[in-house]
Scaffold this motif. Structure first.
Motif, PDB file in Angstrom:
ATOM      1  N   GLY A 224       0.791  -1.222   0.000  1.00  0.00           N
ATOM      2  CA  GLY A 224       0.000   0.000   0.000  1.00  0.00           C
ATOM      3  C   GLY A 224       0.817   1.262   0.000  1.00  0.00           C
ATOM      4  N   ALA A 225       2.143   1.127   0.132  1.00  0.00           N
ATOM      5  CA  ALA A 225       3.013   2.309   0.195  1.00  0.00           C
ATOM      6  C   ALA A 225       4.105   2.253  -0.869  1.00  0.00           C
ATOM      7  CB  ALA A 225       3.632   2.416   1.589  1.00  0.00           C
ATOM      8  N   GLU A 226       3.851   1.587  -1.983  1.00  0.00           N
ATOM      9  CA  GLU A 226       4.895   1.327  -2.984  1.00  0.00           C
ATOM     10  C   GLU A 226       5.089   2.507  -3.949  1.00  0.00           C
ATOM     11  OE1 GLU A 226       2.375  -2.398  -2.177  1.00  0.00           O
ATOM     12  OE2 GLU A 226       2.022  -0.319  -2.826  1.00  0.00           O
ATOM     13  N   ARG A 227       4.939   3.726  -3.469  1.00  0.00           N
ATOM     14  CA  ARG A 227       4.959   4.906  -4.328  1.00  0.00           C
ATOM     15  C   ARG A 227       6.287   5.052  -5.088  1.00  0.00           C
ATOM     16  NH1 ARG A 227       1.694   9.104  -3.654  1.00  0.00           N
ATOM     17  NH2 ARG A 227       1.268   8.436  -1.514  1.00  0.00           N
ATOM     18  N   GLN A 228       7.404   4.960  -4.371  1.00  0.00           N
ATOM     19  CA  GLN A 228       8.700   5.145  -5.013  1.00  0.00           C
ATOM     20  C   GLN A 228       9.005   4.007  -5.979  1.00  0.00           C
ATOM     21  OE1 GLN A 228      11.976   6.371  -2.478  1.00  0.00           O
ATOM     22  NE2 GLN A 228      13.450   5.180  -3.671  1.00  0.00           N
TER      23      GLN A 228
ATOM     24  N   GLY B  93       9.146   3.192 -24.198  1.00  0.00           N
ATOM     25  CA  GLY B  93       8.139   3.425 -25.220  1.00  0.00           C
ATOM     26  C   GLY B  93       6.799   2.758 -24.988  1.00  0.00           C
ATOM     27  N   LEU B  94       6.574   2.223 -23.800  1.00  0.00           N
ATOM     28  CA  LEU B  94       5.301   1.577 -23.518  1.00  0.00           C
ATOM     29  C   LEU B  94       4.263   2.598 -23.089  1.00  0.00           C
ATOM     30  CD1 LEU B  94       7.486  -0.768 -23.200  1.00  0.00           C
ATOM     31  CD2 LEU B  94       5.788  -1.893 -21.781  1.00  0.00           C
ATOM     32  N   GLU B  95       3.004   2.259 -23.282  1.00  0.00           N
ATOM     33  CA  GLU B  95       1.889   3.065 -22.789  1.00  0.00           C
ATOM     34  C   GLU B  95       1.642   2.671 -21.327  1.00  0.00           C
ATOM     35  OE1 GLU B  95      -2.946   3.292 -23.382  1.00  0.00           O
ATOM     36  OE2 GLU B  95      -1.683   2.617 -25.059  1.00  0.00           O
ATOM     37  N   VAL B  96       1.777   3.613 -20.411  1.00  0.00           N
ATOM     38  CA  VAL B  96       1.811   3.310 -18.987  1.00  0.00           C
ATOM     39  C   VAL B  96       0.649   3.982 -18.262  1.00  0.00           C
ATOM     40  CG1 VAL B  96       3.161   3.499 -16.859  1.00  0.00           C
ATOM     41  CG2 VAL B  96       4.321   3.071 -19.038  1.00  0.00           C
ATOM     42  N   THR B  97      -0.014   3.225 -17.408  1.00  0.00           N
ATOM     43  CA  THR B  97      -1.062   3.746 -16.522  1.00  0.00           C
ATOM     44  C   THR B  97      -0.618   3.481 -15.086  1.00  0.00           C
ATOM     45  OG1 THR B  97      -2.774   3.215 -18.145  1.00  0.00           O
ATOM     46  CG2 THR B  97      -3.496   3.651 -15.885  1.00  0.00           C
ATOM     47  N   THR B  98      -0.649   4.512 -14.257  1.00  0.00           N
ATOM     48  CA  THR B  98      -0.250   4.375 -12.860  1.00  0.00           C
ATOM     49  C   THR B  98      -1.470   4.532 -11.951  1.00  0.00           C
ATOM     50  OG1 THR B  98       0.288   6.734 -12.735  1.00  0.00           O
ATOM     51  CG2 THR B  98       2.085   5.216 -13.304  1.00  0.00           C
ATOM     52  N   GLY B  99      -1.280   4.258 -10.673  1.00  0.00           N
ATOM     53  CA  GLY B  99      -2.359   4.403  -9.698  1.00  0.00           C
ATOM     54  C   GLY B  99      -3.476   3.397  -9.886  1.00  0.00           C
ATOM     55  N   VAL B 100      -3.159   2.210 -10.393  1.00  0.00           N
ATOM     56  CA  VAL B 100      -4.170   1.183 -10.655  1.00  0.00           C
ATOM     57  C   VAL B 100      -4.336   0.318  -9.403  1.00  0.00           C
ATOM     58  CG1 VAL B 100      -4.873  -0.714 -12.157  1.00  0.00           C
ATOM     59  CG2 VAL B 100      -3.470   1.158 -13.081  1.00  0.00           C
ATOM     60  N   GLY B 101      -5.459   0.461  -8.721  1.00  0.00           N
ATOM     61  CA  GLY B 101      -5.696  -0.320  -7.511  1.00  0.00           C
ATOM     62  C   GLY B 101      -4.707   0.018  -6.418  1.00  0.00           C
ATOM     63  N   GLY B 102      -4.406   1.297  -6.246  1.00  0.00           N
ATOM     64  CA  GLY B 102      -3.380   1.724  -5.297  1.00  0.00           C
ATOM     65  C   GLY B 102      -2.190   2.215  -6.084  1.00  0.00           C
TER      66      GLY B 102
ATOM     67  N   ASP C 116       5.218  -8.518  -8.641  1.00  0.00           N
ATOM     68  CA  ASP C 116       4.757  -7.872  -7.404  1.00  0.00           C
ATOM     69  C   ASP C 116       5.868  -6.982  -6.855  1.00  0.00           C
ATOM     70  OD1 ASP C 116       6.243 -10.156  -6.944  1.00  0.00           O
ATOM     71  OD2 ASP C 116       4.774 -11.107  -5.641  1.00  0.00           O
ATOM     72  N   MET C 117       5.493  -5.899  -6.133  1.00  0.00           N
ATOM     73  CA  MET C 117       6.440  -4.850  -5.778  1.00  0.00           C
ATOM     74  C   MET C 117       6.635  -4.634  -4.288  1.00  0.00           C
ATOM     75  SD  MET C 117       5.492  -1.847  -8.537  1.00  0.00           S
ATOM     76  CE  MET C 117       3.829  -1.553  -7.883  1.00  0.00           C
ATOM     77  N   ASP C 118       5.750  -5.120  -3.410  1.00  0.00           N
ATOM     78  CA  ASP C 118       5.800  -4.737  -2.005  1.00  0.00           C
ATOM     79  C   ASP C 118       6.814  -5.554  -1.221  1.00  0.00           C
ATOM     80  OD1 ASP C 118       3.997  -6.871  -2.542  1.00  0.00           O
ATOM     81  OD2 ASP C 118       3.093  -6.667  -0.569  1.00  0.00           O
ATOM     82  N   ALA C 119       7.289  -4.958  -0.126  1.00  0.00           N
ATOM     83  CA  ALA C 119       8.200  -5.602   0.809  1.00  0.00           C
ATOM     84  C   ALA C 119       7.414  -6.055   2.039  1.00  0.00           C
ATOM     85  CB  ALA C 119       9.317  -4.635   1.199  1.00  0.00           C
ATOM     86  N   VAL C 120       8.132  -6.591   3.030  1.00  0.00           N
ATOM     87  CA  VAL C 120       7.465  -7.116   4.216  1.00  0.00           C
ATOM     88  C   VAL C 120       7.975  -6.410   5.463  1.00  0.00           C
ATOM     89  CG1 VAL C 120       7.170  -9.380   3.168  1.00  0.00           C
ATOM     90  CG2 VAL C 120       9.150  -8.962   4.607  1.00  0.00           C
ATOM     91  N   ASP C 121       7.167  -6.475   6.514  1.00  0.00           N
ATOM     92  CA  ASP C 121       7.580  -6.025   7.831  1.00  0.00           C
ATOM     93  C   ASP C 121       8.456  -7.125   8.421  1.00  0.00           C
ATOM     94  OD1 ASP C 121       7.864  -5.352  10.500  1.00  0.00           O
ATOM     95  OD2 ASP C 121       5.863  -4.507  10.670  1.00  0.00           O
TER      96      ASP C 121
END
Length: 394
Positions: free
Chosen positions: A23-27, A40-49, A70-75
């Motif tokens: 939920g915090a994968e902004r960077q 050169g790809l067509e990119v959409t951000t902010g999809v489902g978070g 997948d992009m998130d890390a763990v506690d």
């Protein structure tokens, strides 16, 4: 090692140095989007978070095939699998700078490989036939990200015919495991509310739950590696693993009453109704009852047909020594890539990241980074092949 390999290793290290929780994968999402746009790809951000979806349209008509990372890390303070640290990663200047947050499950590699596949195919000399959809997903660890991305409807509108992903594994770097018809267990939460005043009741119930075919969660990456390798040992490679049921329980309270929280990791998924019924009978016999706080999460089931086709292609492209055929389910966490496979058939492949000669045991947080290039070349080839052999939608 190619220039792209070196750049992807640098990207992986940057993500590893700056891990972000679900939920915090902004960077991380920003890094991914920047590289995909530059390719050169067509990119959409902010999809489902913080999800990122990128599209590469080919020069010829054809179907759509999707790839997910997948992009998130763990506690790291609450991680359920105590993974020993390896000095190889943590002494080389790119250890996590986020207190308590780490990439222990290999999502930093998954993200770098996904970016590498997109960049490779975008600049490729061979024209792409059809459409490639790249899905970079947030919040896999809590099983929220895939659902959130699908709820936007974007992935469905792009209509991928097939879906693929890779996950790090303790196999030797340069190898990929395929598991036709198998995958990862589903997940179910069951709360057993028991009569108050007698802790021995909860203990007795926990003991009965433990007898439901429990497979203990591995206590270390070495134990996990041994179990993982055993599933694909030659002597059982042709034998089906018919069922795996992993149960965890902790004594808690609900409305002032003792309760036992049961977490079921179930394979095959068809066993779930039977196990739920048996747990309910145990609770009722103890004078209690059962509650289901959330709906069960589905098992990840690889398409037998597409997994087999992927293994056959990779065997031809990489050589038979590079492909492991694993006819078993993994006794490990569930995975919300399962929800994408409910939208379109496909497969999760297991990318080896170990190099025992140098002491790299395959822990996803401390991999042989050469695996990144292996994964990119394998998956870029596979996706191109799948577009070439699939017929366009009518």
């Amino acid at each position: 090692m190619t220039k792209l390999d070196q750049e992807l290793i640098a990207l992986r290290r940057q993500i590893h140095r700056h891990p972000e929780l679900a939920g915090a994968e902004r960077q991380t999402a920003g890094l991914v989007a920047e590289q995909l746009r530059a390719a050169g790809l067509e990119v959409t951000t902010g999809v489902g978070g913080h999800g990122v979806v990128a599209v590469l349209d080919g020069s010829a008509d054809g179907p759509a095939v999707a790839y997910r990372a997948d992009m998130d890390a763990v506690d790291a303070r609450t991680n359920v699998l105590p993974i020993p640290r390896s000095g190889r990663v943590f002494d080389e200047g790119f250890a996590s700078r986020a207190p308590g947050v780490e990439h222990l499950c290999g999502h930093d590699l998954h993200t770098a490989i996904g970016v590498g596949v997109a960049r490779t195919l975008a600049r490729g000399s061979e024209p792409v036939r059809g459409r490639l959809v790249f899905v970079f997903q947030p919040a896999e660890e809590p099983l929220r990200g895939a659902r959130a991305m699908l709820e936007t409807g974007l992935v469905q509108r792009l209509a991928p015919r097939e879906f693929y992903a890779v996950h790090c594994s303790p196999f030797p770097a340069g190898t990929i495991a395929v598991s036709p018809g198998y995958g990862l267990p589903g997940l179910d939460h069951v709360r057993m509310v028991l009569p108050g005043g007698d802790e021995s009741v909860a203990a007795a119930v926990a003991s009965e739950v433990a007898a439901l075919g429990t497979v203990e969660f591995p206590r270390s990456i070495d134990e996990y590696q041994a179990r993982f390798q055993a599933l694909v040992a030659p002597q059982i490679a042709a034998a089906d693993q018919e069922s795996v049921c992993v149960a965890h329980w902790t004594a808690q309270t609900a409305d002032g009453h003792p309760a036992t929280e049961v977490l079921l990791r179930v394979w095959p998924q068809e066993r779930l109704p039977e196990l739920r019924a048996r747990i309910e009978r145990i609770a009722v016999a103890a004078g209690g009852h059962v509650e289901h706080p959330v709906d069960p999460f589905p098992a990840l089931v690889n398409s037998a047909e597409l997994s087999t086709a992927a293994g056959q292609y990779l065997t031809t492209a990489l050589g038979p020594e590079s492909v492991v055929w694993a006819r078993a389910s993994w006794p490990f966490n569930c995975e919300d890539f399962a929800l994408f496979l409910n939208e379109a058939p496909g497969a999760m492949l297991y990318l080896g990241v170990a190099d025992t000669a140098t002491g790299i045991n395959g822990a996803p947080h401390a991999p042989d980074e050469r695996a990144i290039g292996h994964g990119v070349r394998a998956m870029a080839g596979l996706l191109t092949h799948r577009l070439a052999v699939s017929r366009p939608s009518s």
